[in-house]
Structures are given as structure tokens and as C-alpha cells.
Design a protein around this motif. Structure first.
Motif, mmCIF file in Angstrom:
data_model
loop_
_atom_site.group_PDB
_atom_site.id
_atom_site.type_symbol
_atom_site.label_atom_id
_atom_site.label_comp_id
_atom_site.label_asym_id
_atom_site.label_seq_id
_atom_site.Cartn_x
_atom_site.Cartn_y
_atom_site.Cartn_z
ATOM 1 N N ALA A 201 0.855 -1.186 0.000
ATOM 2 C CA ALA A 201 0.000 0.000 0.000
ATOM 3 C C ALA A 201 0.889 1.233 0.000
ATOM 4 O O ALA A 201 1.747 1.385 0.884
ATOM 5 N N GLU A 202 0.710 2.088 -0.999
ATOM 6 C CA GLU A 202 1.436 3.350 -1.026
ATOM 7 C C GLU A 202 0.533 4.399 -0.387
ATOM 8 O O GLU A 202 -0.523 4.734 -0.922
ATOM 9 N N VAL A 203 0.957 4.891 0.758
ATOM 10 C CA VAL A 203 0.148 5.779 1.585
ATOM 11 C C VAL A 203 0.748 7.176 1.568
ATOM 12 O O VAL A 203 1.950 7.346 1.819
ATOM 13 N N ARG A 216 -1.375 0.441 13.144
ATOM 14 C CA ARG A 216 -2.831 0.372 13.056
ATOM 15 C C ARG A 216 -3.302 0.460 11.612
ATOM 16 O O ARG A 216 -4.244 -0.245 11.225
ATOM 17 N N LEU A 217 -2.666 1.307 10.827
ATOM 18 C CA LEU A 217 -3.057 1.429 9.419
ATOM 19 C C LEU A 217 -2.766 0.126 8.675
ATOM 20 O O LEU A 217 -3.604 -0.356 7.897
ATOM 21 N N GLY A 242 -5.636 13.589 6.752
ATOM 22 C CA GLY A 242 -6.232 12.352 6.261
ATOM 23 C C GLY A 242 -5.203 11.476 5.562
ATOM 24 O O GLY A 242 -3.992 11.685 5.679
ATOM 25 N N VAL A 243 -5.682 10.495 4.828
ATOM 26 C CA VAL A 243 -4.804 9.493 4.224
ATOM 27 C C VAL A 243 -5.256 9.184 2.802
ATOM 28 O O VAL A 243 -6.447 9.003 2.544
ATOM 29 N N ASP A 249 -4.342 -1.061 -8.392
ATOM 30 C CA ASP A 249 -5.209 -0.131 -9.115
ATOM 31 C C ASP A 249 -6.283 0.485 -8.226
ATOM 32 O O ASP A 249 -7.045 1.344 -8.672
ATOM 33 N N GLU A 250 -6.367 0.046 -6.969
ATOM 34 C CA GLU A 250 -7.403 0.534 -6.060
ATOM 35 C C GLU A 250 -6.911 1.759 -5.302
ATOM 36 O O GLU A 250 -5.810 1.762 -4.748
ATOM 37 N N VAL A 251 -7.734 2.805 -5.287
ATOM 38 C CA VAL A 251 -7.370 4.048 -4.609
ATOM 39 C C VAL A 251 -8.424 4.370 -3.556
ATOM 40 O O VAL A 251 -9.629 4.331 -3.827
ATOM 41 N N ILE A 252 -7.966 4.677 -2.353
ATOM 42 C CA ILE A 252 -8.840 5.123 -1.263
ATOM 43 C C ILE A 252 -8.370 6.508 -0.872
ATOM 44 O O ILE A 252 -7.286 6.663 -0.296
ATOM 45 N N ASP A 253 -9.140 7.529 -1.194
ATOM 46 C CA ASP A 253 -8.727 8.901 -0.930
ATOM 47 C C ASP A 253 -9.557 9.497 0.200
ATOM 48 O O ASP A 253 -10.708 9.894 0.003
ATOM 49 N N GLY A 254 -8.975 9.529 1.385
ATOM 50 C CA GLY A 254 -9.657 10.107 2.534
ATOM 51 C C GLY A 254 -8.977 11.366 3.016
ATOM 52 O O GLY A 254 -9.024 11.689 4.211
ATOM 53 N N THR A 255 -8.311 12.088 2.095
ATOM 54 C CA THR A 255 -7.578 13.280 2.494
ATOM 55 C C THR A 255 -8.499 14.489 2.627
ATOM 56 O O THR A 255 -9.571 14.553 2.014
#
Length: 269
Positions: A201-203, A216-217, A242-243, A249-255
Motif C-alpha cells: 500500500a502506497e500511503v 494500526r493502518l 487524512g490518508v 489499481d485501487e485508490v482510497i482517498d480520505g484526504t
């Protein structure tokens, strides 16, 4: 790679895994990279070894004739297994041998307990290249020979990284095959993670995570994906808070920046 080459690479990887207990395995990464460099220079030899029109025993005999005495018997054995597969092109054959060399290098790193450090160092190197246009130009200049690029990497990393990191990056940056250097580095990080069947995971966050936040992440992402996830952290103050997470290919944008942009679009709609 096309279907035939993907199947060939899978078979070759399994054959390599079956040999990991061989006493000569520690020297295998260097030997396979030497073979790959040879095939990169000698296109006629590469084409002959990838020619599916020739019986597999003929291609295997050519491997023995060319490599016998130049690399270890184990390396000859592995390359023989590779050329006996059906490859879609001679370039795919070359890329396959490179992939096996990297896999062997990460296997050795896992055995000597330096795989975690190697993963971190390759990721950090990629971020350093992203941040330096001068370094990007030096490492992607087609006028510079592979040996010069390898020397640049060696100078940059000398005394700072594991032997595996220097070995893998020294070869990879000199043999990009038209690929972007950031894509090649990302692929190496993913392959290193694959050694333990982990996802990467690239965070991206605004400020460095402490150890507990990092753990935790990683735990949360591992539960979400149903398998171990390695977290590589990149700092970008522009995300505000945020993160931002990318796994393949999956992106989770919680910034915060993303939420502000969504609010702006809602207001302007």
C-alpha cells in the motif's frame, strides 16, 4: 506480457522456488543478471533462445554451449528451464530472466533477514528519484551506457543500503527497456512484497506517522484485503490531512484536500 509469456513466467518462478535450497542459490541473482545483460546485448542469441520453432532440447543445448563455465551450474539449470518454456517474444524471454533474477535476490534477502530493509530502501530510492529531475535525467539518458548508470546508483547507495538493494537497482536502472523509471521501481517494490505474499500500500499523508499509527493502518488494510499489507509512506503537505492509499489499481482517498475538492464541486454544480 501476453498469455503465453505469463504462463511461461509462472512456470519459471515455480521452478526457481523449487531450487531455493540449493547451495549455489546465493550466487544465483548475480549469475542471472549477468545472463540477462548478455541477452540484452546479443539480440541474435536472444532470438535463438526464444525461437519456439526450434525443439526445446536444441535451445537447451545452446544454453549449455554459451553459458557452461561462465555461470554456476544452477544458473545454467534455471536458464535452461526458462528457454524450454514458450515465450511470446524474445523481449519477454529477457524480461522473464530479469524477473527471476530479482526474485532470486529477494529470496536471498529473505533468508539473511534483510528483505524488510531492502523493500524500504528501494521505495525510498524511488521517492528520491521522483524528487530530483537531475537524477531522473542522469538515470534515463539513453546516451549513457548501463555501466555508467549502475555506477551512479552504486555511488548514491554505497554504505547506506543492503547488497541486494544495490544489486537490483544497479541493474534495473540500466535496463529500463523503454519503461518509466518510477514504474520499474514500483514493480520491484511489489515483487519484494510478493516474496512474502504481501500486498504493498502506497500511503500519502501530510506528516510522518508514528509507529503506532503505522501499525494500526497496516492492520486495518490487512483486514480489509484479507492478506498481509506492507505500508510504504510518502509525505505530501498538500494533502492537508487524512490518508490517501493506493493498493495496485485501487485508490482510497480520505484526504482533507480530496474532501475540500468534493465540496467545491458540490457548491459549483
Amino acid at each position: 506480457m501476453l498469455g503465453a509469456s505469463r504462463e511461461a513466467l509462472t512456470a519459471a518462478r515455480e521452478a526457481l522456488d523449487a531450487r531455493r535450497g540449493d547451495p549455489q542459490f546465493a550466487s544465483l541473482p548475480a549469475d542471472l543478471l549477468a545472463v540477462a545483460a548478455l541477452l540484452d546485448r546479443e539480440s541474435a542469441l536472444r532470438s535463438a533462445l526464444a525461437d519456439a520453432g526450434q525443439p526445446s532440447q536444441v535451445r537447451a543445448g545452446l544454453v549449455g554451449d554459451v553459458l557452461g563455465g561462465r555461470v554456476s551450474p544452477l544458473a545454467v539449470d534455471v536458464v535452461t528451464a526458462v528457454v524450454q518454456q514458450r515465450w511470446s517474444s524474445d523481449l519477454d524471454l529477457l524480461l522473464g530472466i530479469e524477473q527471476l533474477a530479482y526474485q532470486a535476490a529477494f529470496t536471498v534477502a529473505e533468508a539473511d533477514a534483510t528483505l524488510d530493509a531492502t523493500e524500504d530502501e528501494i521505495f525510498t530510492f524511488g521517492r528520491a528519484v521522483d524528487a530530483s529531475s537531475a537524477l531522473q535525467m542522469a538515470l534515463t539518458d539513453p546516451a549513457q551506457p548501463s555501466a555508467t548508470k549502475a555506477a551512479i546508483v552504486d555511488d548514491l547507495l554505497a554504505g547506506r543500503t543492503t547488497d541486494t538493494t544495490r544489486q537490483v537497482l544497479g541493474y534495473a536502472v540500466g535496463h529500463l527497456h523503454g519503461q518509466r523509471i518510477d514504474a520499474v521501481v514500483d514493480a520491484l517494490v511489489a515483487l519484494a512484497a510478493r516474496q512474502r505474499e504481501r500486498l504493498v500500500a502506497e500511503v500519502t499523508v501530510a506528516a510522518q506517522l508514528d509507529d503506532e499509527q503505522h501499525r494500526r493502518l497496516a492492520d486495518a488494510l490487512s483486514r480489509m484485503k484479507g492478506r498481509a499489507v506492507r505500508v510504504n509512506v510518502d509525505i505530501d503537505p498538500a494533502v492537508l490531512g487524512g490518508v490517501h492509499v493506493r493498493i495496485g489499481d485501487e485508490v482510497i482517498d480520505g484526504t482533507v484536500a480530496a474532501r475540500l475538492e468534493q465540496a467545491r464541486r458540490t457548491v459549483l454544480a
